[in-house]
Scaffold this active site. Structure first.
Site, PDB file in Angstrom:
ATOM      1  N   LYS A  22      28.813  -0.089 -10.653  1.00  0.00           N
ATOM      2  CA  LYS A  22      28.897   1.190 -12.071  1.00  0.00           C
ATOM      3  C   LYS A  22      29.261   2.630 -11.423  1.00  0.00           C
ATOM      4  O   LYS A  22      30.674   2.964 -11.660  1.00  0.00           O
ATOM      5  CB  LYS A  22      27.557   1.667 -12.131  1.00  0.00           C
ATOM      6  N   ASN A  23      29.397   2.533  -9.902  1.00  0.00           N
ATOM      7  CA  ASN A  23      29.649   4.023  -9.431  1.00  0.00           C
ATOM      8  C   ASN A  23      31.003   3.416  -8.966  1.00  0.00           C
ATOM      9  O   ASN A  23      32.191   4.241  -8.125  1.00  0.00           O
ATOM     10  CB  ASN A  23      29.053   4.247  -7.644  1.00  0.00           C
ATOM     11  N   CYS A 118      18.963  17.064 -11.398  1.00  0.00           N
ATOM     12  CA  CYS A 118      18.107  16.023 -11.191  1.00  0.00           C
ATOM     13  C   CYS A 118      17.032  15.041 -10.402  1.00  0.00           C
ATOM     14  O   CYS A 118      16.497  15.888  -9.850  1.00  0.00           O
ATOM     15  CB  CYS A 118      19.578  14.643 -11.188  1.00  0.00           C
ATOM     16  N   ARG A 123      21.438  19.114  -6.371  1.00  0.00           N
ATOM     17  CA  ARG A 123      22.636  18.376  -6.145  1.00  0.00           C
ATOM     18  C   ARG A 123      24.156  18.719  -6.586  1.00  0.00           C
ATOM     19  O   ARG A 123      24.746  18.903  -8.057  1.00  0.00           O
ATOM     20  CB  ARG A 123      22.845  16.437  -7.124  1.00  0.00           C
ATOM     21  N   ASP A 311      20.937   4.420  -1.954  1.00  0.00           N
ATOM     22  CA  ASP A 311      20.426   3.641  -3.919  1.00  0.00           C
ATOM     23  C   ASP A 311      19.766   2.331  -3.242  1.00  0.00           C
ATOM     24  O   ASP A 311      18.718   2.202  -4.751  1.00  0.00           O
ATOM     25  CB  ASP A 311      21.904   3.087  -4.320  1.00  0.00           C
ATOM     26  N   ARG A 403      21.142   2.825 -16.791  1.00  0.00           N
ATOM     27  CA  ARG A 403      21.664   3.024 -16.294  1.00  0.00           C
ATOM     28  C   ARG A 403      22.733   2.646 -15.711  1.00  0.00           C
ATOM     29  O   ARG A 403      24.040   2.601 -15.045  1.00  0.00           O
ATOM     30  CB  ARG A 403      21.634   4.247 -15.786  1.00  0.00           C
TER      31      ARG A 403
HETATM   32  N1  EPU Z   1      26.356  17.067  -1.983  1.00  0.00           N
HETATM   33  C1  EPU Z   1      26.971  18.636  -1.751  1.00  0.00           C
HETATM   34  N2  EPU Z   1      27.654  19.137  -2.604  1.00  0.00           N
HETATM   35  C2  EPU Z   1      28.581  19.541  -2.653  1.00  0.00           C
HETATM   36  C3  EPU Z   1      28.216  17.198  -3.233  1.00  0.00           C
HETATM   37  C4  EPU Z   1      27.247  16.554  -2.139  1.00  0.00           C
HETATM   38  O1  EPU Z   1      25.571  19.099  -0.674  1.00  0.00           O
HETATM   39  O2  EPU Z   1      29.750  18.932  -3.382  1.00  0.00           O
HETATM   40  C5  EPU Z   1      25.579  16.554  -1.083  1.00  0.00           C
HETATM   41  C6  EPU Z   1      24.072  16.293  -1.990  1.00  0.00           C
HETATM   42  O3  EPU Z   1      23.580  16.962  -2.218  1.00  0.00           O
HETATM   43  C7  EPU Z   1      23.672  14.394  -1.500  1.00  0.00           C
HETATM   44  C8  EPU Z   1      24.942  14.661  -0.571  1.00  0.00           C
HETATM   45  O4  EPU Z   1      25.737  15.376  -0.093  1.00  0.00           O
HETATM   46  O5  EPU Z   1      22.612  15.426  -0.083  1.00  0.00           O
HETATM   47  C9  EPU Z   1      25.514  13.862  -0.819  1.00  0.00           C
HETATM   48  O6  EPU Z   1      25.945  13.430  -2.109  1.00  0.00           O
HETATM   49  P1  EPU Z   1      26.982  12.968  -2.643  1.00  0.00           P
HETATM   50  O7  EPU Z   1      28.294  13.716  -3.835  1.00  0.00           O
HETATM   51  O8  EPU Z   1      27.710  11.280  -1.783  1.00  0.00           O
HETATM   52  O9  EPU Z   1      26.753  12.048  -4.426  1.00  0.00           O
HETATM   53  P2  EPU Z   1      27.340  11.884  -5.741  1.00  0.00           P
HETATM   54  O10 EPU Z   1      28.440  11.553  -4.938  1.00  0.00           O
HETATM   55  O11 EPU Z   1      27.167  12.654  -6.839  1.00  0.00           O
HETATM   56  C10 EPU Z   1      27.632   9.153  -5.093  1.00  0.00           C
HETATM   57  C11 EPU Z   1      26.534   7.789  -6.218  1.00  0.00           C
HETATM   58  C12 EPU Z   1      24.946   8.201  -5.785  1.00  0.00           C
HETATM   59  C13 EPU Z   1      24.518   7.757  -4.764  1.00  0.00           C
HETATM   60  C14 EPU Z   1      25.141   9.044  -3.672  1.00  0.00           C
HETATM   61  C15 EPU Z   1      24.997   8.824  -2.455  1.00  0.00           C
HETATM   62  C16 EPU Z   1      27.833   7.668  -8.554  1.00  0.00           C
HETATM   63  C17 EPU Z   1      27.696   8.083  -9.535  1.00  0.00           C
HETATM   64  N3  EPU Z   1      27.334   8.559  -7.831  1.00  0.00           N
HETATM   65  O12 EPU Z   1      26.258  10.401  -5.900  1.00  0.00           O
HETATM   66  O13 EPU Z   1      24.634   6.929  -7.378  1.00  0.00           O
HETATM   67  O14 EPU Z   1      22.977   7.936  -4.652  1.00  0.00           O
HETATM   68  O15 EPU Z   1      27.075   8.955  -3.817  1.00  0.00           O
HETATM   69  O16 EPU Z   1      25.305   7.547  -2.113  1.00  0.00           O
HETATM   70  O17 EPU Z   1      28.900   7.167  -7.031  1.00  0.00           O
HETATM   71  C18 EPU Z   1      23.136   6.085  -8.236  1.00  0.00           C
HETATM   72  O18 EPU Z   1      23.822   5.096  -8.837  1.00  0.00           O
HETATM   73  O19 EPU Z   1      21.505   5.801  -8.933  1.00  0.00           O
HETATM   74  C19 EPU Z   1      23.312   7.159  -7.613  1.00  0.00           C
HETATM   75  C20 EPU Z   1      22.385   8.181  -7.851  1.00  0.00           C
END
Ligand code: EPU
Length: 435
Positions: A22-23, A118, A123, A311, A403
């Protein structure tokens, strides 16, 4: 709304095949926005999930013609003028933010609803915005929308580190934006997750020039245009890990097919420490639990890749409720991602939370109970707990689980679990209250 009804205590046995990630699929789908009109991106092995359907709907609104044939998705740009990702879609799926970088790079403008918090905690998207601003995008936020403009993005050195490591979708966004920027972009502290590596490989197949794939430093030489391509989405390491945890918690013997074991080193090591027997071969991992013997306790800290993935924290917490002693889980990515712990408590688990750490005192047997999923992976954890519990467990709000897991109930049934999906007869008033 549906619920899962699970009668626990069956030992899982057999073979299950993992689908596409998915990701990985979500940002790859968004990459279609980088194409010129008439160009086509063909993705194979795209999982059929609520989230990939939501992304398809968003892309359709953005002028992409999306055709699905089973797990094949054809994405071709019909109209390259729309630039708005509306709140109604972004609020249902945060990964919608992935359209920001490509829209800005290819169409010079983007208006994307700000995703809110969320169920797994706050996030923010500040790192995405900081990175794009370095490429000379003009960004403002008003009325809940990110408004971004750039005649043409300009390559620059960016740093994507934050308090919790790098950002996965932020790296994806910047990577996609930089492919069409003028000049070279360096992303320092890039996320190294396999899904980001695959995105970079797909972009190169589309004509981009990304170097340093898999490292913390990505170098992107901007090009003038990208072209259509065909790509097979990599296997979902989180789905694979969930089935492996299901094998461990039921003391079963499950062979998981279509796995890239090299993406799962931390997970396989943890399973071994828990006492499971793990055999790896090309694209297959067999996990054997210990029927009649309790799992060993372990300490897990979630970390960016190649560390233990956040995850899989909830599915492994479910398994550790059955260990013969005390386990400790520390969440380093989302400090508040523990809503499943209280629901596991309703099933007799003994879990104490202290800030971003959960202490799990193993119990001999969980007892089935009605519980509620409040997020995707937490929901999967509750299903696993139900498989091991004595008696009947009902997991409500399965739409969270849909999802990220395609036909989870059918595939667990095929392994011998007693799990059915039935309509939830909670009164509409109650359902609305809890939605
Ligand atoms: N963060 C910040 N600022 C930002 C972006 C992130 O502080 O601008 C923080 C977040 O709050 C978190 C950390 O950095 O504490 C990591 O967040 P990241 O941005 O890496 O997460 P994401 O890209 O929003 C993806 C996956 C998530 C998975 C995370 C961590 C996708 C679509 N989602 O989220 O997947 O948990 O990376 O590996 O790729 C899931 O599939 O259930 C899911 C939540």
């Amino acid at each position: 709304m549906d619920k899962f009804v699970i009668h626990g205590g069956r030992i899982l046995r057999g073979t299950v095949r993992v689908g596409g990630s998915k990701n990985a699929a979500l940002p790859m789908m968004a990459a279609s926005l980088l194409l010129e009109r008439g160009q086509r991106l063909l993705l194979r092995s795209v999982p059929d999930l609520a989230d990939t359907r939501t992304m398809a709907e968003l892309l359709t609104q953005l002028g992409v013609h999306v055709e699905r044939d089973g797990h094949r998705l054809s994405l071709s740009v019909r109209d390259d003028r729309p630039v708005i990702a509306p709140y109604q879609i972004v609020r249902t799926m945060r990964a919608s933010i992935c359209v920001l970088g490509p829209l800005l790079a290819r169409r010079g403008k983007a208006q994307v609803s700000l995703p809110g918090g969320c169920a797994i905690g706050s996030r923010p998207v500040d790192l995405h915005l900081r990175g794009l601003a370095r490429l000379k995008a003009r960004l403002t936020i008003d009325h809940g929308y990110i408004r971004a403009h750039a005649t043409r993005l300009k390559g620059a050195t960016t740093y994507l580190g934050g308090s919790f490591g790098s950002t996965v979708t932020g790296t994806g966004n910047l990577l996609m934006a930089a492919t069409l920027a003028h000049g070279d972009t360096i992303i320092e502290h890039a996320a190294q997750e396999p899904e980001i590596q695959e995105l970079a490989r797909l972009l190169n197949a589309m004509g981009a020039r990304v170097e340093g794939i898999g490292g913390h430093r990505l170098v992107i030489h901007g090009v003038d245009r990208l072209y259509g391509a065909e790509w097979t989405v990599m296997p979902d390491r989180i789905e694979a890990g969930t089935f492996m945890a299901a094998a461990a918690i039921t003391g079963g013997d499950v062979t998981v097919e279509n796995v890239r074991a090299e993406h799962m080193i931390a997970v396989l090591e943890t399973l071994r420490q828990m006492g499971a027997r793990v055999e790896e071969s090309t694209f297959t991992v067999r996990v054997r639990g210990r029927p009649g013997r309790r799992l060993e306790p372990v300490d897990i800290t979630t970390l960016p890749y190649p560390g233990f993935p956040t995850d899989l924290q909830a599915p492994f917490m479910a398994a550790l409720t059955q260990a013969r002693d005390i386990s400790v889980i520390t969440e380093r990515i989302y400090p508040d991602r523990f809503s499943h712990a209280a629901e596991l408590g309703r099933m007799g688990a003994r879990i104490t939370k202290q800030e971003s750490t959960a202490i799990i005192v193993g119990v001999r047997r969980l007892s089935g109970a009605p519980v509620m999923a409040s997020d995707l992976r937490g929901g999967a954890g509750l299903v696993l707990a139900g498989l091991a519990a004595k008696g009947c467990t009902e997991v409500r709000r399965v739409y969270h689980i849909q999802r990220g897991y395609e036909h989870l109930e059918r595939r667990l049934s095929a392994l011998g679990a007693s799990i059915r999906r039935v309509a939830d007869t909670a009164t509409p008033a109650l359902a609305a209250q809890t939605a």
